[in-house]
Design a protein around this motif. Structure first.
Motif, PDB file in Angstrom:
ATOM      1  N   PRO A  72     -19.434 -20.870  22.671  1.00  0.00           N
ATOM      2  CA  PRO A  72     -20.798 -21.420  22.761  1.00  0.00           C
ATOM      3  C   PRO A  72     -21.579 -20.865  23.955  1.00  0.00           C
ATOM      4  O   PRO A  72     -22.791 -20.659  23.853  1.00  0.00           O
ATOM      5  CB  PRO A  72     -20.559 -22.925  22.911  1.00  0.00           C
ATOM      6  CG  PRO A  72     -19.271 -23.164  22.217  1.00  0.00           C
ATOM      7  CD  PRO A  72     -18.432 -21.946  22.509  1.00  0.00           C
ATOM      8  N   VAL A  73     -20.895 -20.598  25.087  1.00  0.00           N
ATOM      9  CA  VAL A  73     -21.584 -20.022  26.239  1.00  0.00           C
ATOM     10  C   VAL A  73     -22.003 -18.583  25.942  1.00  0.00           C
ATOM     11  O   VAL A  73     -23.103 -18.152  26.297  1.00  0.00           O
ATOM     12  CB  VAL A  73     -20.700 -20.071  27.509  1.00  0.00           C
ATOM     13  CG1 VAL A  73     -21.393 -19.343  28.659  1.00  0.00           C
ATOM     14  CG2 VAL A  73     -20.426 -21.508  27.906  1.00  0.00           C
ATOM     15  N   TYR A 119     -27.478 -12.244  32.727  1.00  0.00           N
ATOM     16  CA  TYR A 119     -26.465 -12.979  33.501  1.00  0.00           C
ATOM     17  C   TYR A 119     -26.315 -12.338  34.862  1.00  0.00           C
ATOM     18  O   TYR A 119     -25.851 -11.203  34.984  1.00  0.00           O
ATOM     19  CB  TYR A 119     -25.131 -13.002  32.765  1.00  0.00           C
ATOM     20  CG  TYR A 119     -24.028 -13.699  33.546  1.00  0.00           C
ATOM     21  CD1 TYR A 119     -24.147 -15.049  33.879  1.00  0.00           C
ATOM     22  CD2 TYR A 119     -22.894 -13.016  33.957  1.00  0.00           C
ATOM     23  CE1 TYR A 119     -23.156 -15.693  34.603  1.00  0.00           C
ATOM     24  CE2 TYR A 119     -21.889 -13.656  34.678  1.00  0.00           C
ATOM     25  CZ  TYR A 119     -22.035 -14.992  35.006  1.00  0.00           C
ATOM     26  OH  TYR A 119     -21.051 -15.642  35.724  1.00  0.00           O
ATOM     27  N   ASN A 120     -26.710 -13.046  35.906  1.00  0.00           N
ATOM     28  CA  ASN A 120     -26.651 -12.529  37.260  1.00  0.00           C
ATOM     29  C   ASN A 120     -25.395 -13.061  37.956  1.00  0.00           C
ATOM     30  O   ASN A 120     -25.402 -14.140  38.537  1.00  0.00           O
ATOM     31  CB  ASN A 120     -27.910 -12.945  38.028  1.00  0.00           C
ATOM     32  CG  ASN A 120     -28.008 -12.278  39.392  1.00  0.00           C
ATOM     33  OD1 ASN A 120     -27.051 -11.663  39.867  1.00  0.00           O
ATOM     34  ND2 ASN A 120     -29.165 -12.393  40.019  1.00  0.00           N
ATOM     35  N   ILE A 150     -21.192 -18.569  36.057  1.00  0.00           N
ATOM     36  CA  ILE A 150     -20.782 -19.512  35.021  1.00  0.00           C
ATOM     37  C   ILE A 150     -19.261 -19.513  35.051  1.00  0.00           C
ATOM     38  O   ILE A 150     -18.618 -18.508  34.717  1.00  0.00           O
ATOM     39  CB  ILE A 150     -21.318 -19.108  33.632  1.00  0.00           C
ATOM     40  CG1 ILE A 150     -22.854 -19.163  33.630  1.00  0.00           C
ATOM     41  CG2 ILE A 150     -20.752 -20.029  32.552  1.00  0.00           C
ATOM     42  CD1 ILE A 150     -23.479 -18.763  32.298  1.00  0.00           C
ATOM     43  N   ARG A 151     -18.706 -20.624  35.481  1.00  0.00           N
ATOM     44  CA  ARG A 151     -17.266 -20.706  35.711  1.00  0.00           C
ATOM     45  C   ARG A 151     -16.550 -21.263  34.482  1.00  0.00           C
ATOM     46  O   ARG A 151     -16.976 -22.277  33.924  1.00  0.00           O
ATOM     47  CB  ARG A 151     -16.974 -21.595  36.934  1.00  0.00           C
ATOM     48  CG  ARG A 151     -17.550 -21.056  38.232  1.00  0.00           C
ATOM     49  CD  ARG A 151     -17.379 -22.056  39.363  1.00  0.00           C
ATOM     50  NE  ARG A 151     -17.770 -21.507  40.661  1.00  0.00           N
ATOM     51  CZ  ARG A 151     -19.020 -21.492  41.119  1.00  0.00           C
ATOM     52  NH1 ARG A 151     -19.989 -22.038  40.398  1.00  0.00           N
ATOM     53  NH2 ARG A 151     -19.295 -20.961  42.292  1.00  0.00           N
ATOM     54  N   ILE A 187     -17.081 -16.060  33.887  1.00  0.00           N
ATOM     55  CA  ILE A 187     -17.093 -15.779  32.447  1.00  0.00           C
ATOM     56  C   ILE A 187     -17.041 -14.280  32.167  1.00  0.00           C
ATOM     57  O   ILE A 187     -16.479 -13.854  31.160  1.00  0.00           O
ATOM     58  CB  ILE A 187     -18.324 -16.415  31.766  1.00  0.00           C
ATOM     59  CG1 ILE A 187     -18.222 -16.265  30.254  1.00  0.00           C
ATOM     60  CG2 ILE A 187     -19.624 -15.825  32.299  1.00  0.00           C
ATOM     61  CD1 ILE A 187     -19.294 -16.978  29.478  1.00  0.00           C
ATOM     62  N   ALA A 188     -17.594 -13.477  33.063  1.00  0.00           N
ATOM     63  CA  ALA A 188     -17.616 -12.030  32.846  1.00  0.00           C
ATOM     64  C   ALA A 188     -16.212 -11.444  32.786  1.00  0.00           C
ATOM     65  O   ALA A 188     -15.986 -10.420  32.150  1.00  0.00           O
ATOM     66  CB  ALA A 188     -18.421 -11.344  33.940  1.00  0.00           C
ATOM     67  N   SER A 189     -15.249 -12.097  33.430  1.00  0.00           N
ATOM     68  CA  SER A 189     -13.878 -11.590  33.429  1.00  0.00           C
ATOM     69  C   SER A 189     -13.042 -12.185  32.302  1.00  0.00           C
ATOM     70  O   SER A 189     -11.906 -11.773  32.090  1.00  0.00           O
ATOM     71  CB  SER A 189     -13.206 -11.907  34.774  1.00  0.00           C
ATOM     72  OG  SER A 189     -13.062 -13.309  34.942  1.00  0.00           O
ATOM     73  N   VAL A 190     -13.603 -13.131  31.565  1.00  0.00           N
ATOM     74  CA  VAL A 190     -12.855 -13.825  30.513  1.00  0.00           C
ATOM     75  C   VAL A 190     -13.302 -13.392  29.126  1.00  0.00           C
ATOM     76  O   VAL A 190     -12.499 -13.246  28.208  1.00  0.00           O
ATOM     77  CB  VAL A 190     -13.031 -15.359  30.642  1.00  0.00           C
ATOM     78  CG1 VAL A 190     -12.274 -16.082  29.540  1.00  0.00           C
ATOM     79  CG2 VAL A 190     -12.591 -15.831  32.007  1.00  0.00           C
TER      80      VAL A 190
END
Length: 407
Positions: A208-209, A362-363, A369-370, A381-384
């Motif tokens: 959803p994110v 997304y900055n 965003i955790r 979120i960028a790493s997931v």
């Protein structure tokens, strides 16, 4: 202060019934400062592209408050420590977060009051309301400014996944008819939690994110930065700039008392005081459109022509490029229009101009965003994300534009 029956209900086309949970909230909504938002469009001149986009900042503020009520209750149910005073202050902060917007929202930001954001003006409004309401907004102001110790409260109001963004994406998608922007805000809220004082999204809320971020990307390039809406906003800015220039030359322009104040006076953040705010609070879309209708018959060619273009939607042609506009091409359009209309170069530049627009979906260098994993670990979120190339969405996208008359 005289009080009346407070617990009212608003019927919202997005969420259905929105209830007013506290008498103080009701009093703030009833205040003239807030009622002014009924006369401030949410999306500026976007209705020239999307005919249904006539909703207001008033709609958006109530919708954001509604989502905040859901988020607060959800977090409380998960055991997050939020006191009743903090809950009320959160609702006040999100309700008033956009109260500082001027006419046509972002379109005229920094035009009426130079170098001053709507957040700065919103804070000024809140501070005056705090005096009026005997200090009952103190905690809300601390949450709004990020000075309150519980950082996740500020993140609910102002972050990359806050109630403001959740509402405006869903609401703007609805009113423009752009389905790509529609998000499931309620679903996202159910995935929220708090870890180490920061807002997190449980791992099952990853997709959803991702959809939220993609929806934001679509809405920016298809709606908020739509080239026709962009050129309309630039014309509006140029109208005000020309009006100010004429007033400085001693030319009389008919306008409302509030608008005249900002035409006559050059105001920046250092000069912003209660007198300025009083005049600013009297300004709304009606002042601007009334002036544009009046000025469309003004003898000054530049002002009247610009106003007529807005009124009749005879906008400039705009070309978007991924690279800077060639100087020779710009000068060709400028010289042709200047000679055709027998204008000075300065006058012609009101109609032939260039600029650039930027957007970052997304900055990750700002607020993250955790994502909360089942083992309790938290990561960006960028790493997931696996299906979404967030590294590309984290890059600033820049486009260059050239505007010139079709005729």
């Amino acid at each position: 202060m005289t009080k009346s029956s407070k617990l009212k209900i608003f019927n919202d086309p997005i969420y259905g019934f929105i209830r007013i949970p506290d008498p103080l909230i009701f009093d703030l909504i009833e205040d003239p400062y807030f009622q002014r938002l009924r006369r401030i469009s949410q999306m500026g001149l976007s209705y020239l592209v999307f005919p249904g986009a006539h909703h207001t900042r008033f709609h958006h503020a109530l919708g954001s408050m509604h989502l905040m009520m859901k988020a607060v209750q959800l977090l409380k149910d998960k055991g997050v420590d939020i006191t009743e005073e903090e809950s009320l202050s959160l609702l006040i902060a999100i309700l008033l977060h956009d109260i500082g917007h001027g006419p046509f929202s972002h379109a005229m930001e920094n035009s009426l009051v130079e170098g001053t954001s709507h957040e700065f003006i919103s804070l000024y409004f809140m501070e005056l309301l705090n005096v009026k309401f005997n200090g009952s907004l103190t905690m809300a102001i601390e949450i709004f400014t990020g000075s309150y110790p519980k950082k996740f409260l500020n993140e609910l109001v102002c972050s990359q996944l806050d109630m403001d963004r959740l509402d405006y994406l869903k609401r703007d998608s609805f009113y423009t008819g752009v389905a790509e922007g529609n998000i499931n805000a309620e679903r996202l809220i159910t995935m929220l939690n708090v870890v180490d004082g920061h807002l997190v999204v449980e791992k099952k809320g990853l997709y959803p994110v991702e959809k939220f971020l993609m929806a934001r990307r679509f809405m920016y390039w298809q709606v908020y930065l739509h080239k026709t809406g962009l050129v309309a906003e630039q014309l509006l800015i140029n109208i005000l700039r020309r009006a100010k220039e004429l007033v400085k030359q001693g030319v009389k322009l008919n306008a409302s008392r509030a608008l005249t104040f900002f035409l006559v006076n050059t105001i920046d953040q250092s000069k912003f005081n209660e007198t300025v705010l009083t005049n600013f609070a009297l300004l709304d879309d009606v002042d601007i459109m009334s002036a544009i209708k009046e000025w469309s018959a003004h003898p000054d060619y530049v002002l009247s022509n610009l106003c007529t273009r807005i009124l009749n939607r005879k906008l400039l042609k705009i070309k978007l490029r991924d690279h800077p506009i060639n100087k020779e091409k710009f000068n060709k359009y400028l010289d042709k229009f200047r000679k055709d209309k027998e204008l000075t170069e300065a006058e012609a530049k009101y109609f032939v101009f260039q600029g650039q627009i930027e957007n970052t979906v997304y900055n990750h260098q700002k607020q993250l965003i955790r994502i909360l994993h089942k083992n309790g670990n938290v990561s960006d979120i960028a790493s997931v994300s696996d299906d979404l190339n967030l590294s590309s969405l984290s890059n600033k996208t820049t486009k260059f534009y050239l505007c010139f008359p079709k005729d």
